[in-house]
Write a protein that holds these residues in place. Structure first.
Motif, PDB file in Angstrom:
ATOM      1  N   LYS A   1      38.724  14.915  -5.651  1.00 32.50           N
ATOM      2  CA  LYS A   1      38.626  13.532  -5.192  1.00 32.50           C
ATOM      3  C   LYS A   1      37.544  13.442  -4.132  1.00 32.50           C
TER       4      LYS A   1
ATOM      5  N   MET B   1      35.568  10.652  -1.427  1.00 32.83           N
ATOM      6  CA  MET B   1      35.496   9.335  -0.781  1.00 32.83           C
ATOM      7  C   MET B   1      34.138   9.211  -0.108  1.00 32.83           C
TER       8      MET B   1
ATOM      9  N   GLU C   1      29.714   1.771  -2.281  1.00 24.03           N
ATOM     10  CA  GLU C   1      30.292   1.388  -3.571  1.00 24.03           C
ATOM     11  C   GLU C   1      29.337   1.711  -4.718  1.00 24.03           C
TER      12      GLU C   1
ATOM     13  N   ALA D   1      29.346   5.430  -5.267  1.00 26.91           N
ATOM     14  CA  ALA D   1      30.612   5.869  -5.858  1.00 26.91           C
ATOM     15  C   ALA D   1      30.632   5.596  -7.364  1.00 26.91           C
ATOM     16  N   LYS D   2      30.169   4.433  -7.774  1.00 28.60           N
ATOM     17  CA  LYS D   2      30.152   4.090  -9.196  1.00 28.60           C
ATOM     18  C   LYS D   2      29.225   5.019  -9.968  1.00 28.60           C
TER      19      LYS D   2
ATOM     20  N   THR E   1      31.134   8.812 -10.007  1.00 30.97           N
ATOM     21  CA  THR E   1      32.533   9.020 -10.386  1.00 30.97           C
ATOM     22  C   THR E   1      32.634   9.527 -11.824  1.00 30.97           C
TER      23      THR E   1
ATOM     24  N   PRO F   1      37.196  11.485  -9.514  1.00 28.56           N
ATOM     25  CA  PRO F   1      36.909  10.110  -9.100  1.00 28.56           C
ATOM     26  C   PRO F   1      36.232  10.066  -7.735  1.00 28.56           C
TER      27      PRO F   1
ATOM     28  N   GLN G   1      35.362   7.311  -4.691  1.00 32.62           N
ATOM     29  CA  GLN G   1      35.829   6.006  -4.223  1.00 32.62           C
ATOM     30  C   GLN G   1      35.127   5.624  -2.929  1.00 32.62           C
TER      31      GLN G   1
ATOM     32  N   VAL H   1      35.218   3.730   0.563  1.00 27.76           N
ATOM     33  CA  VAL H   1      36.323   3.412   1.462  1.00 27.76           C
ATOM     34  C   VAL H   1      35.800   2.630   2.660  1.00 27.76           C
TER      35      VAL H   1
ATOM     36  N   SER I   1      40.573   7.660   6.257  1.00 25.89           N
ATOM     37  CA  SER I   1      39.983   8.556   5.262  1.00 25.89           C
ATOM     38  C   SER I   1      39.781   9.951   5.833  1.00 25.89           C
TER      39      SER I   1
END
Length: 312
Positions: free
Chosen positions: A153, A155, A165, A168-169, A172, A177, A179, A181, A187
């Motif tokens: 994972k 973040m 964001e 992250a996209k 991932t 994944p 993400q 935050v 976090s």
């Protein structure tokens, strides 16, 4: 003379192999190295850096890069780091090849932080927090995951959420994944490895948020006026550096020393000490470890030397 562009470097310098090569390099002696840092005239915000590393009878590496932060505001956006790395034959002085300076810098920096995680982070580390979403962020993501395959994972926190964001996209996957935050403190409390890649002049990571067993990787704060972790964090963790050369200029180290909160003896060792096992790495799964990525010409040499060997 051969030139290696970004795409070529990405194909040749995979992080798992690079981290292993950097570890082997630190079993030997420190190459001769020197650097020059020039600030833009008339108090401008830009800088130019020249680094030289010399491994006798093997390779000479010269890196010439500019650091221009406002490039990120241009349309179209340009990298904030621009430059070139040139390798010379150390027996004849003959130039052998050149490589994109920004990509080599990203690979070197992230590879060194990945080696820090390999040596200092818990073997069962599962959650990675990246603080910052600039050009170096995807590189430290790859490097830490290569160093600790147990990570499942990721973040990403950034002052501008949209940048986190978007990153992250892009990165991932179903197996891992990523993400974006918004709550950095929360976090941090849930992260096994925290990697800070910012230009911050104020502490972002608080010692009170670091969980037992966490590993903190500090890559930014390369100037005395910059900070990524507060005093409580620096006192709470066991500190290591990639190199002791020029570590006095890193804000996360020199500021608490100047305030008398710790001494330079708090630095337990560098990568040469860790790789040769002259000093102990992690003492327990509950210990907090801190790795300050300072940088240096010898690290650019090691990275370029590995590129040279990959192309033989």
């Amino acid at each position: 003379m051969q030139y290696y562009d970004v795409s070529s470097i990405q194909q040749l310098l995979k992080y798992d192999e690079l981290i292993e090569a950097l570890e082997k390099c630190h079993l030997g002696n420190m190459p001769d190295s020197a650097h020059m840092l020039r600030n833009e005239p008339d108090n401008g915000s830009n800088q130019f850096v020249a680094l030289v590393g010399w491994q006798k009878n093997e390779i000479i590496v010269v890196k010439l890069v500019g650091v221009f932060p406002d490039n990120l505001k241009l349309q179209p956006v340009q990298p904030s780091i621009q430059g070139v790395v040139v390798a010379f034959n150390a027996k004849t002085g003959t130039p052998e090849f050149a490589a994109d300076g920004a990509e080599m810098t990203f690979r070197k920096t992230a590879g060194v932080s990945g080696l820090g995680s390999r040596l200092l982070a818990r073997e069962d580390a599962e959650t990675l927090l990246i603080v910052g979403a600039g050009g170096l962020a995807p590189h430290v993501l790859q490097a830490h995951c290569a160093a600790r395959p147990s990570i499942n994972k990721v973040m990403i926190w950034n002052r501008t959420f949209e940048k986190a964001e978007s990153l992250a996209k892009l990165w991932t996957t179903s197996e891992r994944p990523v993400q974006a935050v918004t709550d950095l403190s929360q976090s941090t409390r849930g992260a096994d490895i925290i990697s800070c890649v910012t230009m911050s002049d104020m502490p972002l990571i608080k010692g009170e948020d670091l969980q037992d067993g966490a590993h903190l990787d500090l890559v930014g704060a390369y100037l005395p006026t910059m900070r990524e972790a507060d005093d409580a964090a620096m006192i709470k963790g066991r500190i290591y550096v990639d190199t002791r050369q020029n570590m006095e200029g890193a804000g996360d180290l020199c500021q608490p020393v100047e305030r008398g909160l710790m001494s330079w003896d708090a630095v337990q060792g560098d990568l040469f000490d860790l790789c040769t096992k002259r000093v102990n790495a992690r003492h327990s799964d509950h210990e907090i470890t801190i790795f300050k990525n300072v940088g240096g010409g010898h690290l650019d040499l090691f990275t370029t030397q590995f590129l040279s060997r990959k192309t033989l």
